[in-house]
Design an enzyme around this catalytic site. Structure first.
Site, PDB file in Angstrom:
ATOM      1  N   TYR A  47      -1.702  -0.780  10.619  1.00  0.00           N
ATOM      2  CA  TYR A  47      -1.904  -1.143   9.208  1.00  0.00           C
ATOM      3  C   TYR A  47      -0.621  -0.872   8.424  1.00  0.00           C
ATOM      4  O   TYR A  47      -0.161  -1.714   7.645  1.00  0.00           O
ATOM      5  CB  TYR A  47      -3.073  -0.351   8.623  1.00  0.00           C
ATOM      6  CG  TYR A  47      -3.365  -0.658   7.164  1.00  0.00           C
ATOM      7  CD1 TYR A  47      -3.892  -1.894   6.779  1.00  0.00           C
ATOM      8  CD2 TYR A  47      -3.119   0.291   6.172  1.00  0.00           C
ATOM      9  CE1 TYR A  47      -4.158  -2.168   5.444  1.00  0.00           C
ATOM     10  CE2 TYR A  47      -3.397   0.026   4.833  1.00  0.00           C
ATOM     11  CZ  TYR A  47      -3.917  -1.208   4.476  1.00  0.00           C
ATOM     12  OH  TYR A  47      -4.180  -1.486   3.156  1.00  0.00           O
ATOM     13  N   SER A  53       0.852  -1.191   0.000  1.00  0.00           N
ATOM     14  CA  SER A  53       0.000   0.000   0.000  1.00  0.00           C
ATOM     15  C   SER A  53       0.883   1.234   0.000  1.00  0.00           C
ATOM     16  O   SER A  53       2.063   1.156   0.395  1.00  0.00           O
ATOM     17  CB  SER A  53      -0.857  -0.001   1.277  1.00  0.00           C
ATOM     18  OG  SER A  53      -1.588   1.188   1.395  1.00  0.00           O
TER      19      SER A  53
HETATM   20  N1  LIG Z   1      -8.696  -0.190  -1.443  1.00  0.00           N
HETATM   21  C1  LIG Z   1      -7.625   0.545  -1.152  1.00  0.00           C
HETATM   22  O1  LIG Z   1      -7.703   1.784  -1.091  1.00  0.00           O
HETATM   23  C2  LIG Z   1      -6.301  -0.130  -0.935  1.00  0.00           C
HETATM   24  C3  LIG Z   1      -5.153   0.676  -0.865  1.00  0.00           C
HETATM   25  C4  LIG Z   1      -3.934   0.075  -0.629  1.00  0.00           C
HETATM   26  C5  LIG Z   1      -3.845  -1.288  -0.481  1.00  0.00           C
HETATM   27  N2  LIG Z   1      -4.980  -2.054  -0.546  1.00  0.00           N
HETATM   28  C6  LIG Z   1      -4.818  -3.497  -0.347  1.00  0.00           C
HETATM   29  O2  LIG Z   1      -5.441  -4.177  -1.423  1.00  0.00           O
HETATM   30  C7  LIG Z   1      -5.769  -5.499  -1.008  1.00  0.00           C
HETATM   31  C8  LIG Z   1      -7.175  -5.847  -1.502  1.00  0.00           C
HETATM   32  O3  LIG Z   1      -8.120  -5.070  -0.816  1.00  0.00           O
HETATM   33  P1  LIG Z   1      -9.357  -4.328  -1.533  1.00  0.00           P
HETATM   34  O4  LIG Z   1      -9.075  -2.875  -1.467  1.00  0.00           O
HETATM   35  O5  LIG Z   1      -9.651  -4.967  -2.821  1.00  0.00           O
HETATM   36  O6  LIG Z   1     -10.515  -4.582  -0.449  1.00  0.00           O
HETATM   37  P2  LIG Z   1     -11.767  -5.579  -0.409  1.00  0.00           P
HETATM   38  O7  LIG Z   1     -12.704  -5.299  -1.529  1.00  0.00           O
HETATM   39  O8  LIG Z   1     -12.291  -5.474   0.991  1.00  0.00           O
HETATM   40  O9  LIG Z   1     -11.102  -7.001  -0.647  1.00  0.00           O
HETATM   41  C9  LIG Z   1     -10.406  -7.676   0.378  1.00  0.00           C
HETATM   42  C10 LIG Z   1     -10.408  -9.150   0.032  1.00  0.00           C
HETATM   43  O10 LIG Z   1      -9.645  -9.839   1.047  1.00  0.00           O
HETATM   44  C11 LIG Z   1     -10.393 -10.989   1.417  1.00  0.00           C
HETATM   45  N3  LIG Z   1     -10.060 -11.399   2.769  1.00  0.00           N
HETATM   46  C12 LIG Z   1     -10.112 -10.666   3.918  1.00  0.00           C
HETATM   47  N4  LIG Z   1      -9.753 -11.429   4.961  1.00  0.00           N
HETATM   48  C13 LIG Z   1      -9.473 -12.662   4.459  1.00  0.00           C
HETATM   49  C14 LIG Z   1      -9.057 -13.883   5.041  1.00  0.00           C
HETATM   50  N5  LIG Z   1      -8.858 -14.001   6.372  1.00  0.00           N
HETATM   51  N6  LIG Z   1      -8.860 -14.943   4.229  1.00  0.00           N
HETATM   52  C15 LIG Z   1      -9.073 -14.845   2.901  1.00  0.00           C
HETATM   53  N7  LIG Z   1      -9.464 -13.732   2.297  1.00  0.00           N
HETATM   54  C16 LIG Z   1      -9.668 -12.645   3.071  1.00  0.00           C
HETATM   55  C17 LIG Z   1     -11.851 -10.604   1.250  1.00  0.00           C
HETATM   56  O11 LIG Z   1     -12.632 -11.765   0.966  1.00  0.00           O
HETATM   57  P3  LIG Z   1     -13.561 -12.571   2.006  1.00  0.00           P
HETATM   58  O12 LIG Z   1     -14.144 -11.569   2.953  1.00  0.00           O
HETATM   59  O13 LIG Z   1     -14.575 -13.208   1.104  1.00  0.00           O
HETATM   60  O14 LIG Z   1     -12.655 -13.566   2.653  1.00  0.00           O
HETATM   61  C18 LIG Z   1     -11.797  -9.755  -0.016  1.00  0.00           C
HETATM   62  O15 LIG Z   1     -11.889 -10.560  -1.162  1.00  0.00           O
HETATM   63  C19 LIG Z   1      -5.595  -5.527   0.501  1.00  0.00           C
HETATM   64  O16 LIG Z   1      -4.380  -6.169   0.823  1.00  0.00           O
HETATM   65  C20 LIG Z   1      -5.516  -4.059   0.878  1.00  0.00           C
HETATM   66  O17 LIG Z   1      -4.799  -3.838   2.058  1.00  0.00           O
HETATM   67  C21 LIG Z   1      -6.192  -1.502  -0.788  1.00  0.00           C
END
Ligand SMILES: NC(=O)c1ccc[n+]([C@@H]2O[C@H](COP(=O)([O-])OP(=O)(O)OC[C@H]3O[C@@H](n4cnc5c(N)ncnc54)[C@H](OP(=O)(O)O)[C@@H]3O)[C@@H](O)[C@H]2O)c1
Length: 246
Positions: A155, A142
């Site tokens: 985080y 991130s």
């Molecule tokens: N969105 C942003 O602004 C942003 C910025 C920087 C980095 N990121 C990073 O991008 C990555 C993806 O996040 P996103 O933004 O796409 O958010 P999201 O839509 O909430 O997706 C998160 C995913 O992680 C899965 N997950 C959570 N806990 C889990 C577990 N214990 N086991 C297996 N799967 C799990 C969730 O699926 P289930 O609930 O179905 O398990 C979901 O598919 C993350 O690592 C996040 O930190 C996001």
């Protein structure tokens, strides 16, 4: 040159957001994608959608905090497609808050999912990739893995750790030149991630920034670029954020 076609790619956290977009984009480019997460009905629906468009996909229900689940996920991908070319360690949670809110259970959750989940993913595929003498591990960090703000201490710590682990992997594997390591560092992206926030202070602040958010496909395209480069080219880190993100 097209290097993505027929690659077998496991994506964790593929039931929404960046993982879902990445699975769909890579499938359209001819990869065989294996989607993993906990919400099975979401995975099933996304796989059906990909297959209806004529692409190849499968899913496996797995919790990244379970090392056993991650081993089973790797075995499922091997059984299904015979090899594992890429692991995208994408699953993550972001229940950010100030340290003085003492949300200790949420600190534990972030450390378990964002750090241990990445390590269990690496443990599940690294021996297979070493045996194949080829492989690529992509870890989602991130912008918060580069800088810390008033509510992101834990985080950010997890996302700094993801970068350290990725760079350690790169250095360990570089002498054999078989396994590539990539860090993807997104900024504010339109996904469900904010649903994991419980601090009232952060929920109030988030509304100021949500208008800036970019599409998860912007992140998926960066992941696809790293995968599509030739084997002798390691794309080691990409930071992608909204142009207007401070
Ligand atoms: N969105 C942003 O602004 C942003 C910025 C920087 C980095 N990121 C990073 O991008 C990555 C993806 O996040 P996103 O933004 O796409 O958010 P999201 O839509 O909430 O997706 C998160 C995913 O992680 C899965 N997950 C959570 N806990 C889990 C577990 N214990 N086991 C297996 N799967 C799990 C969730 O699926 P289930 O609930 O179905 O398990 C979901 O598919 C993350 O690592 C996040 O930190 C996001």
């Amino acid at each position: 040159m097209e290097h993505t076609k027929d690659k077998v790619v496991i994506i964790t956290g593929a039931s929404s957001g960046i993982g879902e977009a990445t699975a769909k984009l890579l499938a359209q480019k001819g990869a065989k994608v294996v989607l993993a997460a906990r919400r099975e009905e979401r995975l099933q629906a996304i796989v059906n959608e990909i297959k209806q468009e004529g692409w190849e996909a499968a899913y496996y229900k797995a919790d990244v905090v379970s090392s056993e689940d991650m081993q089973k996920l790797a075995q499922f991908a091997l059984k299904q497609y015979g090899r594992i070319d890429v692991l995208v360690n994408n699953a993550g949670v972001m229940p950010v808050s100030r340290l003085n809110e003492l949300r200790i259970a949420e600190w534990d959750q972030m450390i378990d999912v964002n750090i241990k989940g990445v390590l269990y993913g690496i443990a599940a595929v690294l021996p297979i990739m070493r045996e194949q003498q080829t492989g690529h591990i992509i870890n989602i960090s991130s912008v918060a893995g580069h800088e810390v703000n008033q509510t992101s201490a834990v985080y950010s710590a997890t996302k700094f750790a993801v970068r350290a682990i990725s760079e350690g992997l790169r250095k360990e594997e570089s002498p054999s030149s078989h396994i590539r390591s990539t860090i993807i560092a997104p900024g504010i992206t339109e996904t469900e991630l904010l649903n994991t926030v419980n601090s009232p202070e952060v929920i109030a602040m988030a509304s100021h920034f949500s208008g800036l958010a970019i599409s998860p496909y912007s992140i998926a395209r960066a992941i696809a670029y790293a995968i599509n480069e030739p084997e002798d080219t390691g794309v080691n880190e990409i930071v992608i954020r909204p142009t207007a993100q401070p």
